[in-house]
Write an enzyme that holds these catalytic residues in place. Structure first.
Site, PDB file in Angstrom:
ATOM      1  N   ARG A  24      34.485 107.737  63.763  1.00  0.00           N
ATOM      2  CA  ARG A  24      35.202 106.762  62.943  1.00  0.00           C
ATOM      3  C   ARG A  24      35.481 107.384  61.578  1.00  0.00           C
ATOM      4  O   ARG A  24      34.544 107.729  60.852  1.00  0.00           O
ATOM      5  CB  ARG A  24      34.346 105.501  62.806  1.00  0.00           C
ATOM      6  CG  ARG A  24      34.874 104.482  61.816  1.00  0.00           C
ATOM      7  CD  ARG A  24      34.005 103.207  61.786  1.00  0.00           C
ATOM      8  NE  ARG A  24      34.513 102.293  60.779  1.00  0.00           N
ATOM      9  CZ  ARG A  24      33.945 102.071  59.591  1.00  0.00           C
ATOM     10  NH1 ARG A  24      32.811 102.687  59.257  1.00  0.00           N
ATOM     11  NH2 ARG A  24      34.483 101.236  58.738  1.00  0.00           N
ATOM     12  N   HIS A  72      39.738 102.328  53.646  1.00  0.00           N
ATOM     13  CA  HIS A  72      38.345 102.404  53.201  1.00  0.00           C
ATOM     14  C   HIS A  72      38.389 102.648  51.690  1.00  0.00           C
ATOM     15  O   HIS A  72      37.930 103.675  51.200  1.00  0.00           O
ATOM     16  CB  HIS A  72      37.590 103.487  53.965  1.00  0.00           C
ATOM     17  CG  HIS A  72      36.089 103.353  53.927  1.00  0.00           C
ATOM     18  ND1 HIS A  72      35.308 103.387  55.064  1.00  0.00           N
ATOM     19  CD2 HIS A  72      35.223 103.183  52.906  1.00  0.00           C
ATOM     20  CE1 HIS A  72      34.027 103.263  54.727  1.00  0.00           C
ATOM     21  NE2 HIS A  72      33.945 103.146  53.421  1.00  0.00           N
ATOM     22  N   GLU A 103      34.920  96.723  55.155  1.00  0.00           N
ATOM     23  CA  GLU A 103      34.127  95.962  54.186  1.00  0.00           C
ATOM     24  C   GLU A 103      34.945  95.348  53.048  1.00  0.00           C
ATOM     25  O   GLU A 103      34.739  95.697  51.881  1.00  0.00           O
ATOM     26  CB  GLU A 103      33.023  96.843  53.584  1.00  0.00           C
ATOM     27  CG  GLU A 103      32.072  97.420  54.615  1.00  0.00           C
ATOM     28  CD  GLU A 103      30.843  98.068  53.983  1.00  0.00           C
ATOM     29  OE1 GLU A 103      30.773  98.179  52.751  1.00  0.00           O
ATOM     30  OE2 GLU A 103      29.930  98.445  54.741  1.00  0.00           O
ATOM     31  N   ASN A 138      28.940  96.461  59.801  1.00  0.00           N
ATOM     32  CA  ASN A 138      28.153  97.463  59.077  1.00  0.00           C
ATOM     33  C   ASN A 138      26.901  96.776  58.564  1.00  0.00           C
ATOM     34  O   ASN A 138      26.982  95.724  57.915  1.00  0.00           O
ATOM     35  CB  ASN A 138      28.932  98.022  57.878  1.00  0.00           C
ATOM     36  CG  ASN A 138      30.180  98.783  58.302  1.00  0.00           C
ATOM     37  OD1 ASN A 138      30.395  99.044  59.482  1.00  0.00           O
ATOM     38  ND2 ASN A 138      30.990  99.145  57.328  1.00  0.00           N
ATOM     39  N   TYR A 144      22.972  97.444  56.766  1.00  0.00           N
ATOM     40  CA  TYR A 144      21.978  98.325  56.137  1.00  0.00           C
ATOM     41  C   TYR A 144      20.650  97.634  55.850  1.00  0.00           C
ATOM     42  O   TYR A 144      19.596  98.207  56.039  1.00  0.00           O
ATOM     43  CB  TYR A 144      22.534  98.910  54.822  1.00  0.00           C
ATOM     44  CG  TYR A 144      23.647  99.899  55.060  1.00  0.00           C
ATOM     45  CD1 TYR A 144      23.379 101.241  55.294  1.00  0.00           C
ATOM     46  CD2 TYR A 144      24.976  99.481  55.115  1.00  0.00           C
ATOM     47  CE1 TYR A 144      24.400 102.142  55.556  1.00  0.00           C
ATOM     48  CE2 TYR A 144      26.008 100.381  55.378  1.00  0.00           C
ATOM     49  CZ  TYR A 144      25.706 101.714  55.599  1.00  0.00           C
ATOM     50  OH  TYR A 144      26.708 102.600  55.878  1.00  0.00           O
ATOM     51  N   GLU A 165      28.665 100.935  61.126  1.00  0.00           N
ATOM     52  CA  GLU A 165      27.862 101.724  60.180  1.00  0.00           C
ATOM     53  C   GLU A 165      26.433 101.212  60.191  1.00  0.00           C
ATOM     54  O   GLU A 165      26.202 100.003  60.231  1.00  0.00           O
ATOM     55  CB  GLU A 165      28.361 101.591  58.718  1.00  0.00           C
ATOM     56  CG  GLU A 165      29.630 102.310  58.414  1.00  0.00           C
ATOM     57  CD  GLU A 165      30.066 102.129  56.952  1.00  0.00           C
ATOM     58  OE1 GLU A 165      29.213 101.889  56.065  1.00  0.00           O
ATOM     59  OE2 GLU A 165      31.278 102.220  56.719  1.00  0.00           O
TER      60      GLU A 165
HETATM   61  C1  PNW Z   1      29.167 100.967  52.746  1.00  0.00           C
HETATM   62  N1  PNW Z   1      26.402  96.874  48.493  1.00  0.00           N
HETATM   63  O1  PNW Z   1      29.227 100.662  51.385  1.00  0.00           O
HETATM   64  C2  PNW Z   1      30.439 101.774  52.936  1.00  0.00           C
HETATM   65  O2  PNW Z   1      31.268 101.368  53.993  1.00  0.00           O
HETATM   66  C3  PNW Z   1      30.231 103.249  52.904  1.00  0.00           C
HETATM   67  O3  PNW Z   1      31.396 103.858  52.434  1.00  0.00           O
HETATM   68  C4  PNW Z   1      29.007 103.590  52.061  1.00  0.00           C
HETATM   69  O4  PNW Z   1      28.853 104.954  51.820  1.00  0.00           O
HETATM   70  C5  PNW Z   1      27.798 103.008  52.797  1.00  0.00           C
HETATM   71  O5  PNW Z   1      27.958 101.608  53.002  1.00  0.00           O
HETATM   72  C6  PNW Z   1      26.472 103.255  52.107  1.00  0.00           C
HETATM   73  O6  PNW Z   1      26.455 102.635  50.850  1.00  0.00           O
HETATM   74  C7  PNW Z   1      28.484  99.709  50.733  1.00  0.00           C
HETATM   75  O7  PNW Z   1      26.250  97.024  47.271  1.00  0.00           O
HETATM   76  C8  PNW Z   1      28.321  99.874  49.367  1.00  0.00           C
HETATM   77  O8  PNW Z   1      25.924  95.853  49.080  1.00  0.00           O
HETATM   78  C9  PNW Z   1      27.645  98.931  48.626  1.00  0.00           C
HETATM   79  C10 PNW Z   1      27.115  97.818  49.257  1.00  0.00           C
HETATM   80  C11 PNW Z   1      27.276  97.645  50.626  1.00  0.00           C
HETATM   81  C12 PNW Z   1      27.957  98.594  51.360  1.00  0.00           C
END
Ligand code: PNW
Length: 461
Positions: A76, A120, A165, A294, A296, A363
């Site tokens: 991707r 993006h 996002e 995505n 995290y 992601e």
């Molecule tokens: C995502 N937050 O970004 C993006 O899709 C990627 O480009 C990035 O490198 C990756 O996650 C890791 O950070 C985010 O503040 C950036 O909640 C910030 C946030 C969430 C996602």
């Protein structure tokens, strides 16, 4: 429970143009909001920019060879709008298409399926100068760019997502300003949300009419929100955070309407909603084939009773009393809490609350303090256990009926981590920025085993 994934499960990594490509002034590329933002003093760690980044623009062939050697079936990546259409409207740039043609050819030659993200975050600067995502014209311009790019590349690319996002584009870009274009105007964020949703819908409508049989969709970083306590105040805070983060995006796209409780809150907060036009919700709700998620970290919120600390910049309009709290889970190098089961809950929630749709984790990954050992290797056991835990959570979600078709690790190589620039490493592959040398970390070898066997190891790591 079996450790195997369904047959044909997609195993990939994900990247984004500005984070890896470099070559910002080559072959007719125009400036984007991220060039402007990164070059503004104080916006990124050490004042670093993506001018060179991983030099992927020149090294894409060796990067793809390495990717294929790790058994990944899918990749991707995002297309830089300012390479394709340097000013964001009008003339298209053949040299921009040529780069992505070369990349796609190389992927197909090595047996890796390309998955394109059309946006993006690198908005052509002239469109920001004309108002950016808070203005409606940006949605129309995005649809033009998307349609032309799709017309030129759909012959060899099966998977297409419009936006990555949009939550970040709207609230980090125009609310607290930690992302480009760095505007701190929370009252404009809902207009940005709406025009991102609209841009997605207009793009899908145009793309579908050009060729109907491709997999079209969008990627969201929908949060999985829990209230800090059972108090009515915290529960209401969780409802609102879920509204701003998940329902303001998924409801119009998948249910055809904005959530009424959120519109009521916004009107009560005196947000001007006159940008919502008759028929927009219908345009946004184009049928889609795939939804990318995505994920995290989990999100826990409370309602702050005391006033905001002086100088706080709000993410959300009328959201000054929403406060994220930590639960005490282990944390990544980003300071993000790690709770693998929250990914299962998020997938099950979307599966339960919305009409059937093929889901992909587009992601998931972890920033670690990686170091090169004396023998030249990089060992990252914490990242392996992050992937292992989250993939077990995916397995469990599939077991519970979720139609999950693939998983993309964020990210292939270490890269430009937005405002954190090169201070955070998310890659399966280490990059020595002084030499551009790539070193596959131990997590890359671990992942290659999972992708090859389409299964997790017996015992959890
Ligand atoms: C995502 N937050 O970004 C993006 O899709 C990627 O480009 C990035 O490198 C990756 O996650 C890791 O950070 C985010 O503040 C950036 O909640 C910030 C946030 C969430 C996602």
């Amino acid at each position: 429970m079996t450790n195997s994934f369904p047959e044909g499960f997609a195993w990939g990594t994900a990247t984004a143009s500005y984070q890896i490509e470099g070559a910002v002034d080559e072959d007719g590329r125009g400036p984007s909001i991220w060039d402007t933002f990164a070059r503004t003093p104080g916006k990124t760690a050490n004042g670093d920019t993506g001018d060179i980044a991983c030099d992927h623009y020149h090294r894409y062939a060796e990067d793809v060879d390495l990717m294929a050697s790790l058994n990944f079936t899918h990749y991707r990546f995002s297309i830089a709008w300012p390479r394709i259409q340097p000013t964001g409207s009008g003339a298209f740039n053949q040299a921009g298409f040529d780069f992505y043609q070369r990349l796609i050819d190389k992927l197909l030659e090595t047996g890796v399926q390309p998955w394109v993200t059309l946006y993006h975050w690198d908005l052509p600067q002239p469109l920001e100068d004309a108002g950016g995502w808070p203005v409606r014209d940006t949605a129309e311009r995005f649809a033009d760019y998307a349609a032309e790019t799709y017309a030129r590349l759909n012959d060899r690319v099966q998977y297409w997502t419009t936006l990555n996002e949009p939550w970040c584009s709207a609230y980090l870009g125009y609310g607290n300003g930690v992302h480009a274009p760095g505007r701190q105007e929370p009252e404009k964020t809902i207009a940005a949300v709406h025009h991102l949703n609209l841009g997605h819908g207009l793009a899908v409508e145009r793309m579908r009419s050009i060729r109907a049989d491709r997999q079209l969709g969008i990627t969201h970083n929908t949060p999985i929100v829990a209230p800090a306590t059972d108090s009515p105040e915290d529960k209401d805070a969780a409802r609102r955070a879920d509204g701003f983060g998940l329902r303001m995006f998924l409801d119009p796209i998948l249910l055809g309407r904005y959530p009424e409780d959120m519109l009521e809150d916004l009107r009560a907060a005196q947000v001007d909603l006159s940008f919502l036009k008759e028929g927009d919700e219908k345009l946004i709700a184009q049928p889609i084939d795939v939804l990318g998620i995505n994920y995290y970290n989990p999100s826990t919120v409370r309602r702050r009773a005391e006033p905001e600390p002086e100088g706080t910049v709000r993410l959300y309009p009328g959201g000054g009393d929403l406060e994220g709290v930590k639960r005490g889970f282990p944390e990544s190098d980003m300071g993000w809490e790690i709770e693998p089961d929250a990914l299962r809950r998020l997938l099950v929630k979307i599966h339960t609350n919305y009409p059937p749709i093929a889901l992909y984790v587009t992601e998931n990954g972890m920033a670690c303090k990686d170091v090169v050992a004396d023998d030249g290797t990089v060992d990252d056991p914490d990242r392996i256990s992050y992937f292992d835990g989250h993939l077990r959570s995916c397995r469990q979600a599939i077991e519970e009926g979720v139609d999950l078709r693939g998983y993309f690790a964020w990210t292939f190589t270490d890269n430009f981590e937005w405002s954190f620039a090169f201070t955070k490493r998310f890659g399966l592959v280490y990059v020595d920025y002084a030499t551009q040398e790539r070193i596959a970390k131990s997590s890359a070898a671990w992942f290659a085993g999972v992708a090859k066997s389409n299964a997790l190891p017996e015992a959890a790591v």
